[in-house]
Design a protein around this motif. Sequence first.
Motif, PDB file in Angstrom:
ATOM      1  N   GLY A   1       8.127   4.530  -1.298  1.00 29.74           N
ATOM      2  CA  GLY A   1       6.883   4.294  -0.584  1.00 29.74           C
ATOM      3  C   GLY A   1       6.140   5.599  -0.373  1.00 29.74           C
ATOM      4  N   LEU A   2       5.059   5.536   0.386  1.00 27.31           N
ATOM      5  CA  LEU A   2       4.263   6.735   0.640  1.00 27.31           C
ATOM      6  C   LEU A   2       4.995   7.686   1.579  1.00 27.31           C
ATOM      7  N   VAL A   3       4.944   8.971   1.263  1.00 30.68           N
ATOM      8  CA  VAL A   3       5.501  10.009   2.125  1.00 30.68           C
ATOM      9  C   VAL A   3       4.353  10.945   2.501  1.00 30.68           C
ATOM     10  N   LEU A   4       4.142  11.136   3.790  1.00 32.82           N
ATOM     11  CA  LEU A   4       3.089  12.018   4.290  1.00 32.82           C
ATOM     12  C   LEU A   4       3.669  13.397   4.552  1.00 32.82           C
ATOM     13  N   VAL A   5       3.119  14.420   3.885  1.00 33.67           N
ATOM     14  CA  VAL A   5       3.584  15.799   4.043  1.00 33.67           C
ATOM     15  C   VAL A   5       2.485  16.586   4.742  1.00 33.67           C
ATOM     16  N   CYS A   6       2.734  16.962   5.990  1.00 35.83           N
ATOM     17  CA  CYS A   6       1.738  17.682   6.797  1.00 35.83           C
ATOM     18  C   CYS A   6       1.981  19.186   6.721  1.00 35.83           C
ATOM     19  N   GLY A   7       0.891  19.940   6.667  1.00 31.50           N
ATOM     20  CA  GLY A   7       1.018  21.388   6.688  1.00 31.50           C
ATOM     21  C   GLY A   7       1.023  21.912   8.108  1.00 31.50           C
ATOM     22  N   CYS A   8      -0.041  21.596   8.857  1.00 36.90           N
ATOM     23  CA  CYS A   8      -0.136  22.097  10.237  1.00 36.90           C
ATOM     24  C   CYS A   8      -0.680  21.043  11.199  1.00 36.90           C
ATOM     25  N   CYS A   9      -1.354  20.046  10.675  1.00 41.01           N
ATOM     26  CA  CYS A   9      -1.877  18.942  11.495  1.00 41.01           C
ATOM     27  C   CYS A   9      -2.871  19.403  12.560  1.00 41.01           C
ATOM     28  N   HIS A  10      -3.717  20.366  12.226  1.00 40.27           N
ATOM     29  CA  HIS A  10      -4.789  20.718  13.167  1.00 40.27           C
ATOM     30  C   HIS A  10      -5.686  19.508  13.429  1.00 40.27           C
ATOM     31  N   ALA A  11      -5.799  18.617  12.442  1.00 45.17           N
ATOM     32  CA  ALA A  11      -6.610  17.409  12.630  1.00 45.17           C
ATOM     33  C   ALA A  11      -5.961  16.424  13.593  1.00 45.17           C
ATOM     34  N   GLY A  12      -4.704  16.637  13.924  1.00 44.79           N
ATOM     35  CA  GLY A  12      -3.979  15.738  14.814  1.00 44.79           C
ATOM     36  C   GLY A  12      -3.088  14.793  14.031  1.00 44.79           C
ATOM     37  N   LEU A  13      -1.852  14.653  14.473  1.00 48.25           N
ATOM     38  CA  LEU A  13      -0.878  13.835  13.751  1.00 48.25           C
ATOM     39  C   LEU A  13      -1.322  12.384  13.634  1.00 48.25           C
ATOM     40  N   LEU A  14      -1.744  11.780  14.745  1.00 47.89           N
ATOM     41  CA  LEU A  14      -2.116  10.360  14.693  1.00 47.89           C
ATOM     42  C   LEU A  14      -3.423  10.152  13.944  1.00 47.89           C
ATOM     43  N   ASN A  15      -4.348  11.120  14.020  1.00 46.30           N
ATOM     44  CA  ASN A  15      -5.581  11.031  13.236  1.00 46.30           C
ATOM     45  C   ASN A  15      -5.264  11.095  11.746  1.00 46.30           C
ATOM     46  N   THR A  16      -4.333  11.977  11.376  1.00 47.67           N
ATOM     47  CA  THR A  16      -3.938  12.107   9.979  1.00 47.67           C
ATOM     48  C   THR A  16      -3.289  10.821   9.488  1.00 47.67           C
ATOM     49  N   LEU A  17      -2.408  10.268  10.295  1.00 46.50           N
ATOM     50  CA  LEU A  17      -1.718   9.025   9.928  1.00 46.50           C
ATOM     51  C   LEU A  17      -2.713   7.879   9.748  1.00 46.50           C
ATOM     52  N   ALA A  18      -3.663   7.737  10.675  1.00 48.29           N
ATOM     53  CA  ALA A  18      -4.658   6.660  10.577  1.00 48.29           C
ATOM     54  C   ALA A  18      -5.527   6.838   9.332  1.00 48.29           C
ATOM     55  N   HIS A  19      -5.867   8.082   9.011  1.00 50.16           N
ATOM     56  CA  HIS A  19      -6.661   8.357   7.812  1.00 50.16           C
ATOM     57  C   HIS A  19      -5.908   7.925   6.555  1.00 50.16           C
ATOM     58  N   VAL A  20      -4.627   8.219   6.487  1.00 50.97           N
ATOM     59  CA  VAL A  20      -3.825   7.840   5.324  1.00 50.97           C
ATOM     60  C   VAL A  20      -3.764   6.313   5.208  1.00 50.97           C
ATOM     61  N   GLN A  21      -3.616   5.642   6.329  1.00 50.04           N
ATOM     62  CA  GLN A  21      -3.577   4.175   6.297  1.00 50.04           C
ATOM     63  C   GLN A  21      -4.885   3.607   5.738  1.00 50.04           C
ATOM     64  N   ARG A  22      -6.026   4.211   6.149  1.00 50.33           N
ATOM     65  CA  ARG A  22      -7.324   3.737   5.649  1.00 50.33           C
ATOM     66  C   ARG A  22      -7.513   4.081   4.171  1.00 50.33           C
TER      67      ARG A  22
END
Length: 227
Positions: free
Chosen positions: A136-157
């Motif tokens: 399945g999809l694996v999310l690899v974050c570098g620093c998450c300045h955008a915010g973890l939950l914002n990043t996750l929601a963006h990937v879902q969209r």
Amino acid sequence: MHNLEAARIEPATISALALSHAHYDHTGGLGALLELRPGLPLYAHPDLLRERFSRREQDAKPVGLRLAEPNLHSLADLRLSAAPTRILPGVWTTGEIAERPEPEGRSPHHCIRAGGGWAPDPYRDDMALVLDSPSGLVLVCGCCHAGLLNTLAHVQRAFGRDPVAILGGAHLGNADQAYLRRIVEVLRPLGRRPFFSITVPPDGLHRPGPGFGERVAPCPAGTVLEF
């Protein structure tokens, strides 16, 4: 270059580079690698080249990309885009994480020049990677300045699926208990497993409630995970 050697990764085997954002602690080795491998495709956000500073009182220290723009263009095949971009089969950038209703991974000292003065760094260049693995999809974050939950929601969209795992830096070092509980609320029912490497408070995601902490695993530099 030290880390590549320690991880036994030969520079000649690298097909492309992707930058999470411009801060020097995430881009400082770029010049050394590109001297060995000039012309490598380099994927990043167009805002990568903006000057960035850390400001304390009246002292402003540059904290952005150390390579001058002409040098970067001459050494790398620069591929800048704010849209999700395919790097290799099964490997994508997230593109810009523009919608940020949840807290960001922000420092009060990070700023940019604006209108003759200073403004908070918008972190527009902050991106992550998405791996389309057999699991399945694996999310690899570098620093998450955008915010973890914002990043996750963006990937879902953008990708239409939930990641099965989240790896890397989450920039939660200063997160309060309310936000940590919020993260647990979002992650718990979806069954994904976080592997955090940096900037998570000690036991930070273990405290908010039982039944979640055992799903959080350390992921220091050099960790190898298979999916």
